[in-house]
Scaffold this active site. Structure first.
Site, PDB file in Angstrom:
ATOM      1  N   HIS B  35       0.604  -1.495   0.089  1.00 34.32           N
ATOM      2  CA  HIS B  35       0.067   0.019  -0.106  1.00 34.32           C
ATOM      3  C   HIS B  35       0.919   1.457  -0.453  1.00 34.32           C
ATOM      4  O   HIS B  35       1.329   1.592   1.043  1.00 34.32           O
ATOM      5  CB  HIS B  35      -1.111   0.038   1.019  1.00 34.32           C
ATOM      6  CG  HIS B  35      -2.132  -1.090   1.572  1.00 34.32           C
ATOM      7  ND1 HIS B  35      -1.062  -2.456   1.631  1.00 34.32           N
ATOM      8  CD2 HIS B  35      -2.835  -1.199   1.352  1.00 34.32           C
ATOM      9  CE1 HIS B  35      -2.226  -3.645   1.571  1.00 34.32           C
ATOM     10  NE2 HIS B  35      -3.749  -2.427   1.414  1.00 34.32           N
ATOM     11  N   LEU B 126      -9.288  -3.197  10.574  1.00 39.14           N
ATOM     12  CA  LEU B 126      -9.227  -1.219  10.841  1.00 39.14           C
ATOM     13  C   LEU B 126      -9.941  -1.132  12.358  1.00 39.14           C
ATOM     14  O   LEU B 126     -10.917  -2.481  12.554  1.00 39.14           O
ATOM     15  CB  LEU B 126     -10.003  -1.453   9.670  1.00 39.14           C
ATOM     16  CG  LEU B 126      -8.857  -1.283   8.550  1.00 39.14           C
ATOM     17  CD1 LEU B 126      -9.631  -0.412   6.667  1.00 39.14           C
ATOM     18  CD2 LEU B 126      -7.611  -0.271   8.743  1.00 39.14           C
ATOM     19  N   HIS B 265      -4.152   3.139  -3.375  1.00 44.92           N
ATOM     20  CA  HIS B 265      -4.203   2.146  -1.891  1.00 44.92           C
ATOM     21  C   HIS B 265      -3.711   0.910  -1.600  1.00 44.92           C
ATOM     22  O   HIS B 265      -2.843   1.503  -1.241  1.00 44.92           O
ATOM     23  CB  HIS B 265      -5.954   2.422  -1.736  1.00 44.92           C
ATOM     24  CG  HIS B 265      -5.799   1.671  -0.746  1.00 44.92           C
ATOM     25  ND1 HIS B 265      -6.323   2.026   0.727  1.00 44.92           N
ATOM     26  CD2 HIS B 265      -6.022   0.100  -0.492  1.00 44.92           C
ATOM     27  CE1 HIS B 265      -6.319   0.664   1.558  1.00 44.92           C
ATOM     28  NE2 HIS B 265      -6.366   0.180   1.248  1.00 44.92           N
ATOM     29  N   ARG B 360     -18.383 -17.520  38.991  1.00 46.39           N
ATOM     30  CA  ARG B 360     -18.501 -15.691  38.522  1.00 46.39           C
ATOM     31  C   ARG B 360     -17.880 -15.360  39.699  1.00 46.39           C
ATOM     32  O   ARG B 360     -17.449 -14.240  40.398  1.00 46.39           O
ATOM     33  CB  ARG B 360     -19.353 -14.663  37.779  1.00 46.39           C
ATOM     34  CG  ARG B 360     -20.541 -15.169  38.371  1.00 46.39           C
ATOM     35  CD  ARG B 360     -21.538 -14.868  37.636  1.00 46.39           C
ATOM     36  NE  ARG B 360     -22.736 -15.241  38.397  1.00 46.39           N
ATOM     37  CZ  ARG B 360     -23.423 -14.151  38.974  1.00 46.39           C
ATOM     38  NH1 ARG B 360     -23.531 -13.107  38.724  1.00 46.39           N
ATOM     39  NH2 ARG B 360     -25.097 -14.393  39.578  1.00 46.39           N
ATOM     40  N   GLU B 414     -17.839  -4.446  24.152  1.00 48.16           N
ATOM     41  CA  GLU B 414     -16.989  -5.627  23.990  1.00 48.16           C
ATOM     42  C   GLU B 414     -15.668  -5.203  23.368  1.00 48.16           C
ATOM     43  O   GLU B 414     -14.517  -5.695  23.902  1.00 48.16           O
ATOM     44  CB  GLU B 414     -17.926  -6.126  23.689  1.00 48.16           C
ATOM     45  CG  GLU B 414     -19.008  -6.623  24.757  1.00 48.16           C
ATOM     46  CD  GLU B 414     -19.720  -6.010  24.718  1.00 48.16           C
ATOM     47  OE1 GLU B 414     -20.227  -5.286  23.207  1.00 48.16           O
ATOM     48  OE2 GLU B 414     -21.226  -5.639  25.509  1.00 48.16           O
ATOM     49  N   HIS B 476     -28.278 -15.316  24.417  1.00 43.49           N
ATOM     50  CA  HIS B 476     -27.702 -14.838  25.701  1.00 43.49           C
ATOM     51  C   HIS B 476     -26.457 -15.956  26.236  1.00 43.49           C
ATOM     52  O   HIS B 476     -26.042 -15.808  27.130  1.00 43.49           O
ATOM     53  CB  HIS B 476     -28.146 -14.188  27.245  1.00 43.49           C
ATOM     54  CG  HIS B 476     -27.582 -12.536  26.737  1.00 43.49           C
ATOM     55  ND1 HIS B 476     -29.137 -12.552  25.055  1.00 43.49           N
ATOM     56  CD2 HIS B 476     -28.156 -11.560  27.133  1.00 43.49           C
ATOM     57  CE1 HIS B 476     -29.342 -10.634  25.806  1.00 43.49           C
ATOM     58  NE2 HIS B 476     -27.958 -10.593  26.713  1.00 43.49           N
TER      59      HIS B 476
END
Lengths: 681, 681
Positions: B35, B126, B265, B360, B414, B476
């Site tokens: 690039h 990206l 590019h 947990r 997240e 979930h």
């Protein structure tokens, strides 16, 4: 607006909205789990929407031209279930509300597409609904442009919370919607300033209104408890040429002791809390009890669209019979009859020509033949059009000045693209496909899982499917992604070996009713291995014998995609030494697993040694290497054992030992002293 | 600013920047892939940054207080490699530039962390770099607040392109940075209006400046080719209390025939294009040739920070020896000696108390003991603090008014959280962990893969790890996620069975040097199965015999996490019928695979039937069921075969047949007539 004022100024509205609030808190209490705060906070907005704006007919929930209502904040599912029950959707009985979150009920913790009419999409994973809605709105624009306002002319409404708007996918969705100027998309933001951890300000200070404006949206504000203000905002939203975000200032858990706290979000109010709330509301009725007059009002709202729907029906039946049957075909998601013959013809031609091309180019070739006979196909790419080979000449670009275009420049938005594709498919009338590099499945996973869970037959065109991508290096080289996709329930993962298999995979993807498909395609050129034309779609069986052993069958080499070429060459090497070797091409494990055991055993008989070749990790291959009566001691794997590297593809294949020579050597090692040269050689 | 003006007004700057441009186009041409457009467009910005602002010392690339430079637009890797070579980073030789994108070179297609000094993080997918940078900047704030400006006081600079800013992860990153008021974070946006598909406007019309302002950033603009304007913008950026985005208006492929087109590019300019560009530049030198005077200037820039670094060194050695050794320990990522004894003590206590608790909660208990002895631990959650149990009392909240806090409210982000955790770890001095529901691994995958690829030892605390989550339903409930994580190279996936195993898993995660860890933890309570205290960390072996068979060993039940309880109960049922049954707990497959074959065979000997129990899909289990000398005919799986459902957890376990009874029945079916009651019973 506070409750006292609301009750005084708008008593009838308040009663209707409070029916939602009461059902929501009662159902969450009965389930002893769930999210009362959001339905209680957004009940006023939803009531005005359903009463004055939403075009729907509860008696005809499948009416193709209904407005779509999408609860992106899916944890507030009781809002939706209450609305469906109150307005008279047949399957949403009071019994179902009482069985909220119980096994076998249609009232799951989060709205599940297919469980009940009126659930337009599965939501709960935050941000998905708003991103689906972009697809719904694009579908509406596309069908309206191509089939006329008579047939399609509706809005898409979304309720989204702070969680939806904080998720990255919302950025991709609103960016795409803003650029596409989806004027009939209206998002109602439940601006209650609360997230699970507490005040939204603990983690976010974004000026959402400015943010939406920056993305090209109209922004309107309203008091989310004042029905007149809500009505005004919705009216303003509907007249915009841009998508509209309505910032609805609300109180989570409106009227309850937990109002305006995170405590109202995700747990029952408790008997005392409910009692106190009923008193605040002046709602003397028992749990799940809705007074008949209020229910009657709601049922009238549910029938409000009947006349509209009847008119639409008249318009539809005034269309030419051909147009009617074409549209019916599209809405039912049936492939056109011409697809099969188109694919067959192409396969025959390819088997004769035996081109050497990358399967991403093969895919383009197939689409060039298929897109003209399937107006439902809307393609696109996440800014890799020239690499994914997803654009065919007939499509035209879908954008605000060309709504008839059937190709979407999704931008660098893999997740948003996948979710929009779900929306396009769920709307009906459209069969979307979209491309990116296979490695960026990672970015799209959230929405891809929902394709599988909902069973929407979208097609993911995932190119550059291995180290064969070459110089871009390990960040762009999938090694685990095919395994991950295979691990996903209800996803057909195709890794075709050549142009013929690519055509077959596309045929299966385009005729699928309830399963999404991923096509894993190469960057690099591959020879045609299916040089003998077969009418039948061999890929439909998932795996098949591509080359039979000559002489005694001593080895089976299994391979997919680009490694089938290697398997065939390895077979040549082995046959030259008198070792009878079968090559099994396995373009789709999922379909092979669906075959009966007799077929599977025919393809993978016990006895011969087995070697699998795939330029990915071994994870999952043991099923075929040891299973189906194979033996560990007599099996081997040629593939990747970790991440790739940056170099030209042929060097990488050498470097990682994924070659015909290595495969043949592995076979011979496994055979040990047990193989003898074929007496004929 | 056009080239003619730039050459005239700033000839020395132009020559230095053109050295970058020339090396970039030459290297891409030599590789015949890559690039060139971005390095050529951003060379002026990068030159001013390195010459006038960036605090670094090329001779001491590991200086902990250096400014960080992150190339989020990783495809422009030649910009970074050129800068490292020109400023004199020892390992970045001219030879390496000539071997750009070749096997064995440190100059991969995209910058790979660990390949060369000066590559602060792996970029290419990206948006990752800008999100990593948020973690870097948080690390800097945290260390500065806790150890003083003497030790840590630096900026984090990022170059990001349109692709980075369109990705959803950028929204999460800039939202987090804006809320956190990371004033020492400076993002230079390469505003060249071009993406791969063509003009950015094909897919996006976002007003990026307004968007960043909406997120709480300072926004500055500059002409990205005018060194004075760039200098002014950077100076302004450095004095802000908010993070700053500098919109650098640039021309992609500056000076080449492909300038301002997508053609610049991602492919070489070609010999003719390079020739023409050299003429435009007035650059008569051959490929890879940098005139000595220009190289000398660059090398002087590379040495510019030497005095600063020496002063920093003096300040560091003026600290107390304890402080020095503590900081050195943190930077080297060594766990404190006290960790092992803390874990051992806790394990002993737990084995005695034998609590029944969700893992947990077990994890929270472990963190309560560990966080006070590990100041490097910075915890957080993506808005599920109370569910992930990630906050311990000693931490305090990290925010603009409390930089000493060690807990981050990441918000509903997240992906941004995972990428920020990578940045926190890469910065040095910090060991981050962060939580969400296991199902939302899907949202974080892009960054989790980079944890693995880079080998940064972050810890993902993924709770609600199966249908045991209950009523929230299939959206979930992870069923495929444990398999997907296991498929990922270089990721230790722990699914502990009780509090003891959770403590052991945490010990391994917190001492890991080059492998990230995922802890899959339950929502529901589990009994303590490790009631006999062992000093040794049994989880370190990945799998071990938890319960030995009494009498003749006829069956082995393998299980992980919450299903170990079921396995133990099934064993009880079987032993009661005289069927000798071993239970193998397998908390971490990856570590078990690393054991020698003798150990693996000891744990999983040939002969007995094998049944695996896991509340997830079977994918991957065949490795242990058929492999390691097991036989298909003598093995079975108890687990999920598709998506879950919404209901209370115990009902779901019954519904999906994941019970001790079903497990015992499966064992007996497999044994067929081959089992005889133990003579002793």
């Amino acid at each position: 607006m506070d409750i006292a004022t609301l009750k005084e100024l708008h008593p009838d509205h308040f009663a209707r909205a409070t029916a939602i609030r009461a059902l929501s808190m009662d159902a969450v209490q009965a389930a002893n789990s769930g999210h009362p705060g959001m339905p209680m906070g957004m009940a006023d907005v939803a009531t005005v929407l359903f009463e004055k704006h939403l075009k729907f007919d509860a008696a005809n929930p499948d009416w193709p031209d209904r407005d779509r209502f999408i609860l992106s904040a899916g944890h507030g599912s009781m809002l939706l279930y209450s609305l469906l029950h109150l307005t008279g959707y047949e399957d949403m009985t009071l019994e179902q509300l009482k069985n909220f979150r119980q096994l076998g009920s249609i009232t799951a913790g989060h709205p599940e597409y297919g469980h009940a009419k009126g659930i337009e999409t599965t939501t709960g994973p935050l941000g998905q609904g708003i991103a689906n809605a972009v697809g719904f709105a694009m579908a509406e624009e596309s069908l309206r442009a191509r089939y006329g306002k008579k047939v399609c002319d509706h809005y898409t409404y979304v309720i989204a919370g702070d969680g939806c708007l904080m998720e990255g996918i919302s950025h991709e969705a609103i960016g795409l919607a803003g650029m596409q100027k989806l004027g009939k998309l209206i998002v109602m933001w439940d601006d209650n300033s609360i997230s699970i951890d507490g005040d939204v300000g603990l983690s976010d200070i974004t000026d959402q209104k400015k943010r939406f404006q920056a993305a090209g949206w109209q922004v309107v504000e309203c008091d989310g408890h004042d029905p007149e203000d809500i009505d005004r905002a919705l009216t303003q939203a509907k007249s915009s040429k841009k998508p509209t975000m309505i910032a609805c200032k609300t109180h989570i858990g409106f009227g309850s002791p937990k109002q305006d706290t995170a405590g109202a979000h995700g747990s029952p109010l408790g008997p005392d809390g409910i009692k106190a709330t009923r008193e605040v509301y002046g709602w003397p009725y028992g749990p799940f009890e809705i007074p008949q007059n209020i229910l009657d009002e709601w049922r009238a709202i549910g029938a409000r669209g009947a006349a509209d729907r009847a008119e639409w029906s008249d318009r539809f039946t005034s269309l030419s019979p051909n147009r009617q049957s074409e549209l019916t075909r599209l809405w039912q998601g049936e492939a056109p009859k011409k697809l099969a013959s188109t694919i067959r013809k192409l396969k025959k031609q390819i088997s004769e020509d035996a081109p050497k091309m990358a399967t991403r180019k093969s895919s383009e070739l197939v689409l060039e033949h298929v897109n003209p006979v399937m107006p439902e196909n809307i393609g696109g790419s996440a800014d890799l059009t020239g690499s994914n080979n997803t654009l065919t000449p007939d499509l035209g670009i879908f954008n605000p000045s060309n709504r008839k275009g059937r190709y979407v420049h999704y931008g660098i938005r893999e997740h948003g693209m996948a979710a929009a594709m779900n929306g396009l498919a769920l709307h009906g009338g459209i069969r979307p496909y979209g491309g990116t590099f296979l490695c960026f499945t990672d970015y799209a996973r959230g929405a891809m899982r929902l394709s599988s869970l909902m069973g929407v037959p979208v097609t993911y065109v995932m190119t550059h499917d291995s180290i064969g991508l070459g110089e871009d290096g390990p960040t762009h080289q999938p090694v685990e992604h095919v395994a991950m996709l295979r691990a996903s329930p209800n996803m057909n993962v195709f890794r075709p070996a050549d142009t013929v298999e690519t055509a077959e995979a596309w045929e299966l993807a385009l005729t699928s009713k309830n399963t999404p498909s991923t096509l894993a395609l190469t960057r690099q050129n591959l020879p045609t291995v299916r040089t003998e034309h077969k009418m039948r779609n061999l890929t439909a069986q998932g795996a098949y014998v591509l080359r039979e052993a000559e002489g005694k069958r001593q080895a089976i080499i299994m391979a997919t995609g680009s490694e089938v070429e290697i398997a065939v060459k390895a077979r040549d090497l082995l046959q030259a030494q008198g070792i009878g070797t079968r090559v099994v091409s396995m373009p789709c494990w999922e379909l092979f697993e669906e075959q009966d055991e007799a077929y599977r055993r025919k393809v993978l008989p016990a006895g011969p040694v087995r070697v699998a070749v795939e330029a990915g990790i071994r994870f999952g291959w043991d099923r075929w290497l040891f299973g189906e009566r194979g033996k560990r001691e007599k099996s081997g794997f040629i593939g990747m054992h970790g991440f790739g590297a940056s170099a030209p593809a042929p060097e990488l294949y050498e470097h990682f030992g994924i070659t015909a020579e290595a495969t043949a050597t592995k076979v011979k090692d496994l055979l040990g002293g047990n193989w003898a040269p074929d007496p004929r050689t």
